[in-house]
Design an enzyme around this catalytic site. Structure first.
Site: not given
Ligand SMILES: *[C@@H]1O[C@H](CO)[C@@H](O)[C@H](O)[C@H]1NC(C)=O
Ligand SMILES: *[C@@H]1O[C@H](CO)[C@@H](O)[C@H](O)[C@H]1NC(C)=O
Ligand SMILES: [Ca+2]
Length: 727
Positions: A326, A512
């Site tokens: 992970d 954005e």
């Protein structure tokens, strides 16, 4: 009195200190470096092919994956001069989207798997081989075989003592044939193995096999003899810096597996989850192309799951991988808008499998990174504000992809650039993955380097610059048409000391990125010119504020929630005229408010549009409730339904939409999705802010000026007080 309270405060501090120290101890992930032999004879051969025609034919081709599998097997035999009993089919499947069948073979040595001798064969829809990857080694010899006496091998199954084809698998095959459970001839035993691996039929471990396996357990770790699995485990643990506790309790049991070969399990291993460690006898090809006898051990612990191969003759660890791979990011999780709202957290593997099938650091075509680059975004520092980004500084998470960098908010942003780039990388990927669930995918023109043959144009991951030196107190996003990189620039905000970094404020990053989403969805992926100016350009800002605001909502929020935009970076005050609120005193925006000269700019118009969407959001959440699981894209919850309708509206609305067009597209999105269940609810939400049925604009100018008329009315059929949503 005074003294007493001082003492009690000290006592309290001590009490608190204790559990904190305890908490930090357990479950620390070991950073285990994976390794294994690198095989010189490894090859990958591509055959001349026409994938396009393969795709064309796949729709009509009736060949089943099984048919191609037979072709693959005969190819393997021709390729290697191996016999049927020298390999086993581990997997075979067909990819629907291109008709390619993938067949995975593993070489056997006297019936025992050689764990790194693999062949993968890819065939087109006509079962024609298009490529072959291969580490088979047909003539491999046992390492040190010339000097090795049979007694040095593990008792069973020992290639040195067993006749050919009567290793573990050979034995099992024989038993199966004798029991008549599977039809197994010499030529079709591969089918039998498939049967074993894929089927569910019951199979009792023959006693004689169990007996022979037991001999392995009895083998003692004499100075000359082979290692027992217990000793192999001791060597593996030593390699990762651990010791075996209570080793006197450990014993070996034999397990008859319903879906595979029988194997052994070490019981009572305190370190292992469930106290069990499966152990299998195997071969490994070493770097000299020789076969080593190994114990294949699976050691599952809380934070690591180690698959190791330990030489059964020397105890040396020959290869090791950690199945727990992970990636970890220390970031402000999506939902925590900024450092004033919450803490950072070390998130594990946040990538979404469907949206990012190769994770966030791999483009899926043999390009992978350990820094903040990947298929969806390349994030880097850009302190000089220049155009060049490829060789800019990026934090590196190493092989184990751990992006855990210090962040000291009382110092200047440049001192925590690695934490900032990590946060920016994380947010860009999260937004990519999240909006993928709502339909902003490859076909719809999203931002990805590799599109995995799912349509649309690739090579357009977002280039995201953190602490970009080309400006202050702002951020921007450039959206060329599909197939060309989007570009995000995040600036430092210098209104407060120390300066603040927009990279740490989710709302700004979402705002954005939303430009990229709204521009690619409106008018189609190839057209980036639909939200350029006027009301359309204003709404282009509004969608960003809306997404940013709803994605920070908490389960506990109710419809009186008030949210400013950009207040962290700006030093405490929002950057819009009004915060978002359903209260018309707190936020008085209506359609007509845009007549005023203060609203000639796109951001001001965007505020009005975002406020209308905010009303619509709360109407839906009040009706259907809230789920914190945004990735569910559930149509049964108000917040996820609102996001879905707004995203769908983007794809439905025309190029250069007016406010009325965008409203109508959202109402149509609801018709398509729910059959118009929310027709009146949506109309009323827009009408509350002046965008009702009779809203009008006269004399509109190219920059979005004009005289507007507010309308606070929903359509007639929605006006009866008791007759809400009967559309
Ligand atoms: C954080 O930065 C400030 C200013 O540079 C410094 O005085 C302080 O010691 C730093 N704190 C930590 C924990 O490093
Ligand atoms: C709206 O906000 C104003 C000012 O804060 C407050 O006086 C009023 O009660 C609020 N209205 C509602 C309906 O909550
Ligand atoms: Ca694209």
């Amino acid at each position: 009195m005074h003294l007493v309270s001082v003492y009690s405060a000290v006592g309290l501090a001590l009490l608190l200190a204790q559990p904190a120290a305890v908490v930090s101890h357990p479950s620390t992930r070991r950073r285990v470096q994976p390794f294994g032999p690198s095989l010189k004879h490894h090859s990958f051969t591509q055959h001349a092919t026409n994938l396009a025609s393969a795709q064309l034919f796949s729709a009509f081709n009736s060949a089943r994956p099984q048919d191609c599998k037979a072709a693959a097997i005969s190819q393997a035999k021709a390729h290697t001069e191996l016999d049927d009993h020298d390999f086993v089919v581990k997997d075979a499947y067909r990819s629907d989207h291109n008709g390619v069948t993938h067949v995975y073979l593993r070489q056997l040595h006297k019936g025992v798997e050689i764990i790194n001798a693999d062949m993968n064969i890819n065939l087109d829809s006509n079962c024609k081989v298009i490529s072959v990857g291969n580490t088979f080694h047909p003539h491999a010899k046992l390492a040190g075989s010339s000097s090795q006496s049979p007694a040095k091998s593990p008792a069973t199954p020992s290639p040195a003592t067993e006749p050919a084809h009567i290793g573990m698998w050979g034995f099992v095959r024989g038993q199966l044939g004798a029991l008549g459970q599977v039809v197994l001839g010499v030529n079709d035993w591969l089918t039998g193995l498939d049967y074993w691996q894929g089927d569910h039929s019951e199979f009792a471990l023959p006693q004689s096999l169990a007996d022979s396996l037991a001999k392995v357990a009895d083998t003692k770790d004499g100075s000359n003899g082979p290692l027992s699995p217990v000793m192999a485990l001791v060597h593996l643990l030593k390699h990762i810096g651990e010791e075996l506790a209570h080793d006197h309790d450990i014993h070996l049991e034999h397990v008859s597996s319903l879906t595979g070969e029988p194997y052994s399990v070490l019981k009572n291993v305190a370190l292992a989850v469930g106290k069990e460690v499966p152990a299998r006898f195997r071969y490994v090809l070493n770097e000299d192309g020789e076969l080593e006898q190994v114990w294949d051990l699976e050691l599952e612990m809380e934070e690591n799951w180690i698959h190791g191969h330990v030489s059964a003759t020397t105890g040396k660890v020959l290869s090791l991988v950690d199945w727990v791979a992970d990636a970890q990011y220390n970031v402000y999780p999506l939902g925590v808008n900024d450092p004033l709202e919450g803490e950072r957290a070390l998130l594990k593997d946040p990538a979404n499998e469907n949206a990012s099938p190769f994770g966030w650091h791999d483009t899926g075509n043999s390009k992978s990174y350990t820094d903040t680059r990947g298929n969806n975004v390349n994030a880097q520092a850009n302190p000089d504000g220049g155009y060049e980004w490829e060789n800019n500084h990026r934090p590196d998470g190493g092989e184990s992809l751990i992006f855990d960098f210090p962040l000291n908010l009382t110092s200047q942003p440049k001192d925590y650039i690695d934490a900032a780039v990590t946060n920016l990388f994380y947010l860009n990927n999260m937004i990519h993955d999240l909006f993928y669930q709502y339909g902003f995918n490859e076909k719809a023109g999203n931002f990805q380097q590799n599109n995995f043959e799912r349509g649309g144009l690739g090579n357009d991951a977002v280039i995201a610059n953190a602490q970009d030196g080309s400006g202050y107190n702002n951020a921007n996003f450039a959206t060329p048409p599909d197939g060309r990189n989007g570009k995000m620039r995040m600036y430092v905000w210098n209104g407060v000391d120390p300066n603040r970094d927009g990279d740490l404020e989710s709302g700004i990053v979402i705002h954005e990125y939303a430009h990229g989403i709204s521009i690619r969805l409106t008018g189609g992926p190839a057209n980036s010119g639909c939200l350029g100016w006027g009301e359309a350009g204003g709404m282009g800002e509004g969608w960003g504020d809306f997404f940013a605001t709803i994605l920070r909502m908490k389960q506990s929020d109710i419809n009186t929630a008030v949210y400013p935009m950009g207040s962290y970076a700006n030093g405490g005050e929002g950057i819009r005229r009004y915060p978002y609120s359903t209260n018309s005193t707190t936020n008085p925006s209506t359609y007509k408010i845009m007549d005023g000269p203060a609203y000639w700019g796109v951001h001001a118009k965007g505020e009005v549009w975002a406020e209308m969407l905010y009303e619509m959001y709360w109407a839906l959440v009040d009706a259907y409730g809230f789920t914190p699981d945004w990735f569910s894209a559930s149509h049964d919850h108000g917040n996820t339904l609102a996001l879905q309708l707004v995203v769908d509206g983007l794809s439905l609305q025309p190029c250069r939409p007016s406010f009325m067009d965008a409203r109508d597209a959202i109402i149509q999105a609801d018709e398509v999705l729910t059959g118009g269940k929310n027709h009146c609810l949506l109309w009323k939400a827009f009408a509350k802010r002046g965008l009702g049925v009779d809203a009008k604009i006269r004399g509109d100018t190219p920059w979005g000026g004009g005289i507007r008329t507010d309308s606070f009315d929903a359509p007639t059929k929605c006006r009866a007080p008791s007759d809400n949503d009967s559309a």
